[in-house]
Design a protein around this motif. Structure first.
Motif, PDB file in Angstrom:
ATOM      1  N   ALA A 129     -36.628 -37.042 -25.116  1.00 21.68           N
ATOM      2  CA  ALA A 129     -35.194 -37.354 -25.154  1.00 21.68           C
ATOM      3  C   ALA A 129     -34.365 -36.157 -24.699  1.00 21.68           C
ATOM      4  CB  ALA A 129     -34.795 -37.779 -26.566  1.00 21.68           C
ATOM      5  N   HIS A 130     -34.759 -34.942 -25.136  1.00 19.99           N
ATOM      6  CA  HIS A 130     -34.020 -33.745 -24.736  1.00 19.99           C
ATOM      7  C   HIS A 130     -34.132 -33.503 -23.230  1.00 19.99           C
ATOM      8  CE1 HIS A 130     -33.974 -31.980 -29.039  1.00 19.99           C
ATOM      9  NE2 HIS A 130     -32.771 -32.380 -28.715  1.00 19.99           N
ATOM     10  N   TRP A 131     -35.319 -33.679 -22.682  1.00 18.75           N
ATOM     11  CA  TRP A 131     -35.528 -33.492 -21.251  1.00 18.75           C
ATOM     12  C   TRP A 131     -34.631 -34.439 -20.447  1.00 18.75           C
ATOM     13  CZ3 TRP A 131     -37.421 -36.772 -17.429  1.00 18.75           C
ATOM     14  CH2 TRP A 131     -37.845 -36.177 -16.234  1.00 18.75           C
ATOM     15  N   THR A 132     -34.577 -35.685 -20.867  1.00 15.99           N
ATOM     16  CA  THR A 132     -33.752 -36.666 -20.161  1.00 15.99           C
ATOM     17  C   THR A 132     -32.269 -36.336 -20.309  1.00 15.99           C
ATOM     18  OG1 THR A 132     -35.425 -38.302 -20.756  1.00 15.99           O
ATOM     19  CG2 THR A 132     -33.382 -39.125 -19.822  1.00 15.99           C
ATOM     20  N   GLN A 133     -31.865 -35.899 -21.501  1.00 18.20           N
ATOM     21  CA  GLN A 133     -30.465 -35.535 -21.727  1.00 18.20           C
ATOM     22  C   GLN A 133     -30.051 -34.388 -20.797  1.00 18.20           C
ATOM     23  OE1 GLN A 133     -29.655 -33.902 -25.622  1.00 18.20           O
ATOM     24  NE2 GLN A 133     -27.440 -34.084 -25.405  1.00 18.20           N
ATOM     25  N   ILE A 134     -30.938 -33.414 -20.639  1.00 21.05           N
ATOM     26  CA  ILE A 134     -30.633 -32.273 -19.767  1.00 21.05           C
ATOM     27  C   ILE A 134     -30.561 -32.724 -18.312  1.00 21.05           C
ATOM     28  CG2 ILE A 134     -31.485 -30.050 -18.937  1.00 21.05           C
ATOM     29  CD1 ILE A 134     -32.816 -29.745 -21.752  1.00 21.05           C
ATOM     30  N   ALA A 135     -31.492 -33.600 -17.896  1.00 23.65           N
ATOM     31  CA  ALA A 135     -31.478 -34.105 -16.517  1.00 23.65           C
ATOM     32  C   ALA A 135     -30.172 -34.849 -16.227  1.00 23.65           C
ATOM     33  CB  ALA A 135     -32.676 -35.023 -16.281  1.00 23.65           C
ATOM     34  N   VAL A 136     -29.734 -35.672 -17.158  1.00 23.04           N
ATOM     35  CA  VAL A 136     -28.469 -36.407 -17.000  1.00 23.04           C
ATOM     36  C   VAL A 136     -27.299 -35.432 -16.888  1.00 23.04           C
ATOM     37  CG1 VAL A 136     -26.838 -37.935 -18.177  1.00 23.04           C
ATOM     38  CG2 VAL A 136     -29.265 -38.526 -18.119  1.00 23.04           C
ATOM     39  N   ALA A 137     -27.274 -34.418 -17.746  1.00 19.06           N
ATOM     40  CA  ALA A 137     -26.186 -33.435 -17.727  1.00 19.06           C
ATOM     41  C   ALA A 137     -26.173 -32.656 -16.408  1.00 19.06           C
ATOM     42  CB  ALA A 137     -26.322 -32.482 -18.906  1.00 19.06           C
ATOM     43  N   LEU A 138     -27.367 -32.316 -15.892  1.00 21.70           N
ATOM     44  CA  LEU A 138     -27.446 -31.608 -14.607  1.00 21.70           C
ATOM     45  C   LEU A 138     -26.901 -32.475 -13.470  1.00 21.70           C
ATOM     46  CD1 LEU A 138     -30.814 -29.625 -14.323  1.00 21.70           C
ATOM     47  CD2 LEU A 138     -28.502 -28.776 -13.893  1.00 21.70           C
ATOM     48  N   CYS A 139     -27.305 -33.744 -13.434  1.00 24.16           N
ATOM     49  CA  CYS A 139     -26.775 -34.672 -12.420  1.00 24.16           C
ATOM     50  C   CYS A 139     -25.253 -34.721 -12.494  1.00 24.16           C
ATOM     51  CB  CYS A 139     -27.333 -36.080 -12.647  1.00 24.16           C
ATOM     52  SG  CYS A 139     -29.034 -36.309 -12.175  1.00 24.16           S
ATOM     53  N   ARG A 140     -24.762 -34.828 -13.726  1.00 27.45           N
ATOM     54  CA  ARG A 140     -23.326 -34.942 -13.940  1.00 27.45           C
ATOM     55  C   ARG A 140     -22.588 -33.692 -13.467  1.00 27.45           C
ATOM     56  NH1 ARG A 140     -23.580 -36.441 -19.303  1.00 27.45           N
ATOM     57  NH2 ARG A 140     -23.380 -34.262 -19.913  1.00 27.45           N
ATOM     58  N   CYS A 141     -23.127 -32.523 -13.780  1.00 25.84           N
ATOM     59  CA  CYS A 141     -22.463 -31.265 -13.398  1.00 25.84           C
ATOM     60  C   CYS A 141     -22.438 -31.092 -11.886  1.00 25.84           C
ATOM     61  CB  CYS A 141     -23.173 -30.079 -14.050  1.00 25.84           C
ATOM     62  SG  CYS A 141     -22.792 -29.845 -15.788  1.00 25.84           S
ATOM     63  N   TYR A 142     -23.565 -31.372 -11.223  1.00 24.91           N
ATOM     64  CA  TYR A 142     -23.573 -31.271  -9.762  1.00 24.91           C
ATOM     65  C   TYR A 142     -22.605 -32.277  -9.153  1.00 24.91           C
ATOM     66  CZ  TYR A 142     -27.523 -28.033  -9.352  1.00 24.91           C
ATOM     67  OH  TYR A 142     -28.335 -26.920  -9.398  1.00 24.91           O
ATOM     68  N   ARG A 143     -22.554 -33.456  -9.738  1.00 30.45           N
ATOM     69  CA  ARG A 143     -21.654 -34.506  -9.249  1.00 30.45           C
ATOM     70  C   ARG A 143     -20.198 -34.067  -9.407  1.00 30.45           C
ATOM     71  NH1 ARG A 143     -21.880 -40.501 -12.016  1.00 30.45           N
ATOM     72  NH2 ARG A 143     -20.095 -41.461 -10.984  1.00 30.45           N
ATOM     73  N   GLU A 144     -19.858 -33.494 -10.577  1.00 31.19           N
ATOM     74  CA  GLU A 144     -18.487 -33.056 -10.826  1.00 31.19           C
ATOM     75  C   GLU A 144     -18.109 -31.870  -9.936  1.00 31.19           C
ATOM     76  OE1 GLU A 144     -18.204 -32.240 -14.978  1.00 31.19           O
ATOM     77  OE2 GLU A 144     -18.377 -34.344 -15.576  1.00 31.19           O
ATOM     78  N   SER A 145     -19.100 -31.053  -9.569  1.00 26.07           N
ATOM     79  CA  SER A 145     -18.814 -29.888  -8.725  1.00 26.07           C
ATOM     80  C   SER A 145     -18.672 -30.260  -7.253  1.00 26.07           C
ATOM     81  CB  SER A 145     -19.926 -28.842  -8.878  1.00 26.07           C
ATOM     82  OG  SER A 145     -21.129 -29.285  -8.280  1.00 26.07           O
TER      83      SER A 145
END
Length: 450
Positions: A156-172
């Protein structure tokens, strides 16, 4: 042997320091089981005391056994664990600065912490940085966590981090990296052969949004269809809501506003029972924009939804999300011919965003320019459009920047500046991957002149 001696040295040093601090001599530490000479051997690191002797000595110098053994009091560890819990609570309440400070204090401490507590602090710090719009350090920390051997792929933690990384790159604005991270994570999950979980569905839904932002609507639609089937079969209401939410964004990008409205309504219904204020608020904001942009816009309804979204995002949203909602309110005010109000909302959006060029900031400044022009201030409107062009010129090519270039062209056309409008439209086409034919000298070949 070396480790035992090293531990004995530390115990002996701390024992002697505390004894002298308390004004005691070695005789004061002696007992029936511990002779004065044995105390001396312990203090010089020549003997490692047993657990029984350690408890006796700790009692006589007034400290915990843990402190004599490690140099760190268990009370300190508990206080740091409470700081992590406070950071988690502050994040939920929208106090992102306080959360970041709390996590930072924990990570700056030299006290040993359980691995799970340390992980929570590191992840919390990264997510707080994201919510505050500090995307580069957030990406750096999330990447370190994602690549940490202790982060188990598929967890669950690994997936949460992957989602957050996608989101941050998307927002940037780095759509390529957001898609790459999402695709690799989905491929890794598929290779593990795990049952589809809510985390799996959430990652896929995020990837759909990344595809949509990049303009890859075909792939976004295919993944959304696959996820919809999986979510209906195995997902929770929240997971299903996430899928319908991102499917709505794909439909909107294709110009199917009515379909997008229906999907968003379904997503809102599914998420209504969750306690995630942020997600509910963002969905209301999406719904408000769709109602405003529909063929038969209900501006009063749109305003109600955007106001509700704004209140929720004030509590739990990121600065970028609050700015996004302020921009929507600016657009609504323009529709209602309230140009001063529109300019105020656009100004607030700009104030919430970082100083460096971002497509969200450029979009808000376009709305500010439109409000100024329609409100009778063409000079400032023109200046703001020039600023937008400079900002967009420093951003990478993407569908998002192409959309803003299109809006810049529309405004130049309103200003009766055809040359500037054509230049902006060309930049919009280039940003979405459509380039004109060129001669050897680089001039664009117009139809019928080649």
């Amino acid at each position: 042997m070396d480790q035992t001696r090293s531990g004995a040295d530390g115990i002996g040093r701390r024992l002697r320091e505390l004894r002298l601090k308390r004004g005691l001599n070695q005789q004061d530490l002696a007992s029936e089981d511990v002779s004065v000479s044995y105390v001396s051997l312990i203090e010089t690191g020549k003997r490692a005391p047993s657990e029984t002797v350690l408890r006796s000595l700790a009692d006589r110098v007034g400290c915990s056994v843990e402190y004599l053994r490690t140099g760190h009091d268990g009370t300190t560890v508990k206080e740091l664990e409470l700081k992590v819990a406070f950071g988690d609570m502050a994040m939920r309440n929208g106090s992102d600065d306080e959360a970041l400070e709390s996590y930072g204090e924990v990570l700056a401490s030299a006290s040993p912490l359980p691995a799970a507590t340390l992980f929570r602090a590191r992840l919390g710090q990264a997510l707080a940085l994201e919510k505050l719009g500090r995307l580069e350090p957030a990406i750096e920390q999330l990447t370190a966590l994602y690549e940490d051997p202790g982060t188990v792929a598929g967890s669950a933690h690994w997936t949460q981090i992957a989602v957050a990384l996608c989101r941050c790159y998307r927002e940037s604005g780095d759509q390529m990296m957001s898609v790459e991270v999402g695709e690799r994570a989905m491929s890794r999950l598929d290779s593990l052969g795990l049952d589809v979980t809510d985390d799996h569905i959430q990652l896929g839904a995020t990837l759909v949004g990344c595809y949509s932002d990049r303009g890859d609507l075909t792939r976004a639609g295919l993944v959304a269809a696959r996820l919809t089937e999986a979510a209906e079969r195995t997902g929770s209401r929240v997971a299903r809501g996430s899928v319908y939410w991102n499917a709505a964004m794909v439909a909107k990008s294709r110009g199917h506003v009515d379909e997008a409205l229906a999907l968003t309504e379904r997503a809102l219904m599914l998420m209504a029972e969750s306690d995630n204020v942020r997600h509910q608020s963002l969905l209301k904001g999406v719904y408000g924009r769709l109602v405003m942009d529909s063929d038969s816009p209900d501006l009063e309804r749109a305003g109600t939804l955007l106001d509700e979204a704004g209140r929720g995002l004030l509590e739990a949203g990121t600065n970028a999300e609050r700015a996004w909602n302020e921009s929507a309110l600016a657009q609504l005010a323009i529709h209602l011919h309230r140009y001063d109000e529109a300019a105020a909302h656009a100004d607030r959006a700009l104030g919430l965003l970082p100083a460096e060029p971002r497509w969200e900031a450029a979009k808000a400044r376009v709305l500010l320019a439109e409000a100024q022009y329609l409100g009778g201030d063409p000079e400032n409107a023109t200046g703001n459009l020039r600023t937008v062009e400079g900002q967009l010129g420093r951003l990478g090519e993407s569908r998002s920047t192409g959309e803003v270039w299109r809006q810049v062209g529309d405004l130049w056309q309103q200003f009766d500046r055809p040359a500037e409008a054509v230049a902006a439209y060309r930049r919009a086409l280039t940003n979405v991957g459509l380039r004109g034919l060129s001669t050897a000298t680089g001039a664009v070949v117009a139809p019928g002149t080649g």
